[in-house]
Design a protein around this motif. Structure first.
Motif, short mmCIF file in Angstrom:
data_model
loop_
_atom_site.label_atom_id
_atom_site.label_comp_id
_atom_site.label_asym_id
_atom_site.label_seq_id
_atom_site.Cartn_x
_atom_site.Cartn_y
_atom_site.Cartn_z
N GLU A 196 2.77 15.45 -9.23
CA GLU A 196 2.85 15.72 -7.80
C GLU A 196 3.26 14.44 -7.04
O GLU A 196 4.15 14.46 -6.21
CB GLU A 196 1.50 16.17 -7.27
CG GLU A 196 1.29 17.67 -7.35
CD GLU A 196 -0.12 18.01 -6.89
OE1 GLU A 196 -0.28 19.10 -6.36
OE2 GLU A 196 -1.02 17.16 -7.09
N ILE A 197 2.53 13.40 -7.39
CA ILE A 197 2.78 12.14 -6.70
C ILE A 197 4.21 11.69 -6.94
O ILE A 197 4.92 11.26 -6.03
CB ILE A 197 1.80 11.06 -7.19
CG1 ILE A 197 0.37 11.53 -6.95
CG2 ILE A 197 2.06 9.74 -6.51
CD1 ILE A 197 -0.68 10.64 -7.55
N VAL A 198 4.65 11.83 -8.18
CA VAL A 198 6.01 11.40 -8.51
C VAL A 198 7.02 12.14 -7.64
O VAL A 198 7.91 11.54 -7.05
CB VAL A 198 6.30 11.64 -10.00
CG1 VAL A 198 7.75 11.34 -10.30
CG2 VAL A 198 5.38 10.81 -10.87
N ALA A 209 7.18 -7.31 -2.27
CA ALA A 209 5.81 -6.83 -2.39
C ALA A 209 5.29 -7.15 -3.78
O ALA A 209 5.92 -6.82 -4.79
CB ALA A 209 5.77 -5.33 -2.14
N ASP A 210 4.16 -7.85 -3.83
CA ASP A 210 3.58 -8.26 -5.11
C ASP A 210 2.32 -7.42 -5.35
O ASP A 210 1.30 -7.65 -4.72
CB ASP A 210 3.23 -9.75 -5.07
CG ASP A 210 2.93 -10.28 -6.46
OD1 ASP A 210 2.82 -9.47 -7.40
OD2 ASP A 210 2.80 -11.51 -6.60
N GLU A 211 2.41 -6.42 -6.22
CA GLU A 211 1.28 -5.52 -6.49
C GLU A 211 0.67 -4.99 -5.20
O GLU A 211 -0.55 -5.13 -4.99
CB GLU A 211 0.21 -6.25 -7.30
CG GLU A 211 0.67 -6.79 -8.63
CD GLU A 211 0.60 -5.75 -9.75
OE1 GLU A 211 0.39 -4.57 -9.45
OE2 GLU A 211 0.79 -6.14 -10.91
N PRO A 212 1.44 -4.37 -4.33
CA PRO A 212 0.91 -4.00 -3.01
C PRO A 212 -0.21 -2.97 -3.09
O PRO A 212 -1.00 -2.85 -2.16
CB PRO A 212 2.12 -3.42 -2.28
CG PRO A 212 3.04 -2.97 -3.36
CD PRO A 212 2.83 -3.92 -4.50
N THR A 213 -0.29 -2.23 -4.22
CA THR A 213 -1.34 -1.21 -4.33
C THR A 213 -2.42 -1.63 -5.31
O THR A 213 -3.34 -0.87 -5.59
CB THR A 213 -0.73 0.13 -4.78
OG1 THR A 213 -0.06 -0.10 -6.04
CG2 THR A 213 0.25 0.67 -3.78
N GLY A 214 -2.30 -2.86 -5.81
CA GLY A 214 -3.18 -3.31 -6.89
C GLY A 214 -4.65 -3.31 -6.52
O GLY A 214 -5.50 -3.11 -7.37
N ALA A 215 -4.96 -3.57 -5.24
CA ALA A 215 -6.36 -3.67 -4.85
C ALA A 215 -6.84 -2.44 -4.09
O ALA A 215 -7.88 -2.47 -3.45
CB ALA A 215 -6.57 -4.93 -4.00
N LEU A 216 -6.05 -1.36 -4.14
CA LEU A 216 -6.37 -0.19 -3.31
C LEU A 216 -6.83 1.00 -4.17
O LEU A 216 -6.41 1.15 -5.32
CB LEU A 216 -5.15 0.23 -2.49
CG LEU A 216 -4.56 -0.86 -1.60
CD1 LEU A 216 -3.34 -0.31 -0.86
CD2 LEU A 216 -5.59 -1.37 -0.61
N ASP A 217 -7.64 1.87 -3.57
CA ASP A 217 -8.00 3.10 -4.27
C ASP A 217 -6.80 4.05 -4.22
O ASP A 217 -5.83 3.81 -3.49
CB ASP A 217 -9.24 3.73 -3.64
CG ASP A 217 -8.99 4.11 -2.21
OD1 ASP A 217 -8.18 5.03 -1.95
OD2 ASP A 217 -9.60 3.48 -1.32
N SER A 218 -6.84 5.16 -4.98
CA SER A 218 -5.63 5.96 -5.16
C SER A 218 -5.14 6.58 -3.85
O SER A 218 -3.93 6.66 -3.61
CB SER A 218 -5.84 7.03 -6.23
OG SER A 218 -6.94 7.84 -5.85
N ASN A 219 -6.07 6.98 -2.97
CA ASN A 219 -5.63 7.55 -1.69
C ASN A 219 -4.90 6.53 -0.84
O ASN A 219 -3.82 6.80 -0.30
CB ASN A 219 -6.85 8.08 -0.91
CG ASN A 219 -7.24 9.46 -1.40
OD1 ASN A 219 -6.39 10.20 -1.92
ND2 ASN A 219 -8.51 9.78 -1.27
N ALA A 220 -5.51 5.35 -0.72
CA ALA A 220 -4.90 4.29 0.08
C ALA A 220 -3.57 3.88 -0.53
O ALA A 220 -2.58 3.64 0.17
CB ALA A 220 -5.85 3.09 0.18
#
Lengths: 257, 649
Positions: free
Chosen positions: A3-5, A183-194
């Protein structure tokens, strides 16, 4: 996951027809010498097309971060040539690099890197202030509203969630209308929703013509990009166009073999 | 940029409060001492006093002015030093912020200007506080100096409006100049440093530390080794030499941190291997060389200044004692305010009586400016019999009429030799006098010898050195003096005669001088010491501020809260050791310099090391730093470790 893809599948590649936003020509970066010599980038030639979103992937120590730092003018190279928006920054002076940071590049990091003592609005306004540009509050607020934080203007970073902080960071990077967003790992520190929200935001920015170069470990994040460049031991070993998260994951798994 | 500085300040006030306090206390000290100094210099002596009383007050005020001048000078220097080290501390703690600014487009100049803006802001706030703080400080200072009898009773300092300008200038200029180095360093922070997790291993020895350290070391070498024997009073160069040496060694402290750390590790090796706490403390110390050096800096100043200053003064006093014992050759000494020489000479068992009348004389030569110095009027024949003087050039026995004899060092300062002419002003009359002889330079003896005929006839302090012959013991001669002289002298009232054995008198005089020296040390360094102790506390608090995450990680690794406190305490003890050793090196350098000079002047080896004071200062440093460390670590670990390590900016 599929879905996300689908959600982040590229909808436009118009920008890619123009010249590259960032270009590496035979770039080599060596750290140390003698026994401690490490080749972080080994004769890398790669283009990041204008108006497209490129994800850079590879195992730890493959040179991803070095590539991003060099592309952003944060680090020198040992040999080769780096061009941003057609401008050769290989031997740029400190003043030229400062100008570059003010006009052509923006950065977003895994750990947000906001100035803790400033409010969201002040953080976003800072690049404009530093560049000495006439800044309108409206402009700053518009960008913050664009990232969905129009109601968090006077909050300090510690009063915001991780996802919100990252969106402030994105707003700060966007406010100067840079040629390239790194952007260096922009989602690395976030939960899946964020993470999903941030990736969606990046997608819509690309659709509006923004160039993004993103380093990531996450196949889902990479699947949102228009192309994926794979690095290993400082070399580009593969490129994929609009891959799915599964394809990316499979390709990564083969590094382990 | 100023608004940015302001909001940074609002957010990080605990780090900046230290900088403000150091500026405020510095401004208060300078303001109070300067006002007292100006008042002492310009104060008028109340009319209707006798000549002796008037002279005493005038001398007292002159001494107080000299003392206060020293306090002002040392306060300004210490303020520069402490404010400078506090500012560089605040910069080191925020390297990541500056790197971030560079990342979003700040030029090195903008970062530098931000720092200067901050310095201006902190300097201004510190000044306002300092001006207010200066009011109680001046009351205390005047009370202290009056109590110590450096200032006459009832002395009250005048308030001058211009002092506000001076204080404002002091506060902001000290803050801005002291932050120049820090702002330069901040402007050179590279953007990439924002992306590294910790501040990264900083270079312990910067180029500026090398330059300042080596230049100051060379200067201290000149002041402490080369010049002390070439000036009349070694203290004139040794005290500045001590301060320059402290600056040099403080700049070079990062060099000795690993050395002393290694030494401690060697000594406590078995202990370190057993306990993970010591091991961690030791590793932290080696890792944070710069932090250790900055925390040790005020301790270096404290030990160097207090031990060095009083040590140097002690050595000079010990030299004076040696010298006086060596030169004076007699059995008894009589002090009186009226001439009693003839009576003394007539007593049984008295062989020689040498009368000495101390005088303040103003003297100048054709080539030089005039100067007021201590002189005595003497009878040369008796003087030569009661003083062991070797190396006299010319014929001292010819000291009569319009002639003087001069200390050889003083004479060369006046550019005169035996046979030359000098102008001497005494009792308001200026005379042309010939230099009949010169005698070897001494630490404490009078610079000028005058014929006894020039001594005032009436009430005036005078001394008689008496040699007895074999017919009577010194004790019985002393008894005769006490029994016969008072009330019988020239029939004009009591002459305040007192008699002592010469050796006792010398020791008593030295004791009195020792007490005066102690008072001087307290007067000069008392308030400055309080200032330095505040800076010590400051340094510990600031250095602990950014280590909450470190402490949290240590606790998550399995250390209890008290083990973390113990670890930090252990670290701070090591820092105290470093500060004490480096400070002792500075003090030792100055003491060695003055010892060599005094020994050369006196002719015998003089030794006086203030071990007790050194011990006391060390204890103060251990208690203050140790206690502060325990309290700040407790405060920093109050929050549960998980919250701290989880929360990132």
């Amino acid at each position: 996951m599929n879905e996300i893809v689908r959600e982040f599948a590229p909808s436009s590649l118009i920008g890619a027809i123009e010249g590259p936003a960032v270009e590496f020509r035979n770039v080599t970066r060596v750290y140390g010498s003698g026994g401690t010599r490490v080749v972080a980038l080994d004769d890398v030639t790669v283009e990041f097309p204008s108006g497209s979103w490129t994800a850079v992937m590879g195992p730890s120590g493959s040179g991803k971060s070095t590539l991003l730092h060099i592309a952003g003018g944060l680090e020198n190279i040992t040999s080769g040539q780096v061009l941003i928006d057609g401008q050769d920054i290989t031997d740029a002076s400190e003043a030229e690099l400062t100008r570059l940071r003010r006009t052509k590049v923006g950065f977003v990091f895994q750990n947000f890197n906001l100035l803790g003592s400033l409010t969201a609005e002040q953080n976003v306004a800072m690049p404009l202030k530093l560049a000495g540009r006439r800044r309108s509050r409206l402009e700053v607020r518009a960008v913050l509203t664009q990232v969905g934080l129009g109601d968090r203007l006077s909050h300090k970073p510690r009063e915001l969630s991780g996802g919100q902080q990252q969106r402030v960071a994105i707003a700060r990077a966007l406010v100067t209308k840079p040629t390239v967003l790194f952007a260096d790992e922009p989602t690395g520190a976030l939960d899946s929703n964020a993470a999903r929200a941030v990736l969606g935001m990046l997608r819509s920015m690309v659709d509006d013509g923004q160039t993004i170069v993103m380093v990531t470990h996450d196949p889902v994040a990479a699947a949102g990009a228009d192309q994926v460049v794979f690095l290993s031991d400082g070399r580009v070993i593969d490129q994929m166009v609009r891959p799915s998260a599964r394809e990316v994951a499979d390709r990564l798994a083969r590094f382990e073999e | 940029m100023l608004r940015m500085a302001w909001s940074t300040f609002l957010d990080r006030w605990p780090v900046f409060i230290g900088a403000i306090i150091t500026v405020a206390v510095g401004v208060a000290l300078v303001q109070a001492s300067l006002l007292t100094l100006i008042s002492a210099v310009s104060s008028t002596i109340p009319p209707g006093l006798s000549e002796i009383e008037e002279t005493a007050i005038r001398d007292g005020l002159t001494n107080a002015a000299g003392l206060l001048g020293m306090v002002v000078g040392i306060s300004v220097l210490v303020a520069f030093f402490i404010v400078g080290s506090t500012f560089s501390f605040t910069v080191a703690q925020r390297a990541r912020d500056f790197a971030l600014l560079r990342l979003v487009g700040a030029s090195p100049r903008q970062v530098g200007r931000l720092l200067l803006g901050e310095a201006l802001l902190l300097g201004s706030l510190g000044t306002i506080l300092g001006v207010l703080l200066g009011i109680p400080v001046i009351r205390f200072e005047v009370w202290m100096l009056t109590r110590m009898e450096f200032l006459p009773a009832g002395f009250s300092p005048d308030w001058h409006l211009w002092i506000l300008a001076v204080s404002a200038g002091t506060g902001t200029v000290v803050a801005v100049i002291a932050s120049l180095g820090a702002s330069h360093r901040a402007s050179r922070v590279r953007p990439l440093e924002a992306l590294r997790d910790a501040g990264g291993a900083d270079k312990a020895m910067s180029l500026s530390r090398w330059v300042i350290g080596l230049i100051a070391l060379a200067g201290a070498g000149v002041l402490l080794v080369v010049t002390p024997t070439r000036v009349g009073d070694p203290l004139e160069v040794v005290i500045p030499g001590l301060i320059v040496l402290i600056i040099a060694l403080s700049a070079l402290t990062p060099l000795v941190v690993p050395l002393i750390g290694g030494l401690i590790g060697l000594v406590l090796g078995p202990l370190l291997r057993q306990s993970p706490i010591y091991e961690l403390a030791h590793a932290n110390l080696r890792d944070g060389v710069r932090r250790s050096a900055s925390t040790a800096a005020p301790i270096v100043i404290l030990v160097g200044l207090v031990v060095g200053f009083s040590g140097v003064v002690n050595v000079v006093n010990a030299g004076i004692q040696e010298e006086t014992i060596r030169i004076l050759d007699g059995d008894l000494i009589v002090t009186a305010t009226k001439p009693v020489g003839e009576h003394l000479a007539a007593l049984d068992g008295v062989r020689t009586v040498s009368e000495e009348v101390p005088l303040r004389v103003w003297i100048e030569s054709a080539d030089t400016e005039g100067d007021t110095v201590n002189g005595i009027a003497i009878n040369p024949i008796a003087y030569l019999q009661t003083h062991r003087l070797s190396g006299i050039i010319g014929d001292l026995t010819g000291l009569q009429g319009e002639t003087v004899a001069l200390d050889q060092f003083f004479a060369s300062g006046l550019h005169v030799q035996v046979g030359g002419m000098v102008d001497v002003r005494l009792d308001g009359a200026t005379r042309d006098m010939q230099v009949i002889a010169t005698f070897p330079h001494t630490l404490s003896r009078p610079k000028v010898l005058l014929p006894i005929a020039l001594a005032p006839a009436g009430d005036h302090q005078r001394r008689y050195i008496i040699q007895t012959d074999e017919t009577e013991t010194a004790a019985s001669v002393a008894e005769q003096i006490t029994n016969t002289i008072p009330g019988r002298s020239a029939g004009s009232g009591p002459s305040n005669v007192s008699v002592s054995a010469l050796d006792d008198w010398v020791l008593r005089e030295i004791d009195i001088q020792g007490e005066v020296n102690l008072k001087i040390t307290i007067a000069v360094l008392g308030l400055v010491t309080v200032y330095i102790v505040i800076a010590m506390i400051n340094a510990v608090v600031i250095s602990a501020a950014p280590r909450r995450a470190d402490f949290a990680i240590a606790r998550l690794t399995g250390l209890s809260r008290w083990q973390v406190v113990w670890m930090a305490f252990w670290e701070s003890l090591t820092v105290v050791t470093i500060g004490v050793i480096v400070g002792a090196l500075a003090a030792g350098g100055a003491i060695a310099g003055v010892t060599a000079a005094v020994s050369e002047i006196v002719g015998t080896r003089v030794m006086a090391t203030p071990w007790a004071l050194f011990g006391a200062v060390t204890v103060v440093a251990v208690v203050v730093v140790g206690l502060t460390s325990v309290l700040t670590t407790l405060a920093a670990t109050r929050q549960p470790a998980v919250e701290v390590s989880g929360a990132r900016e």
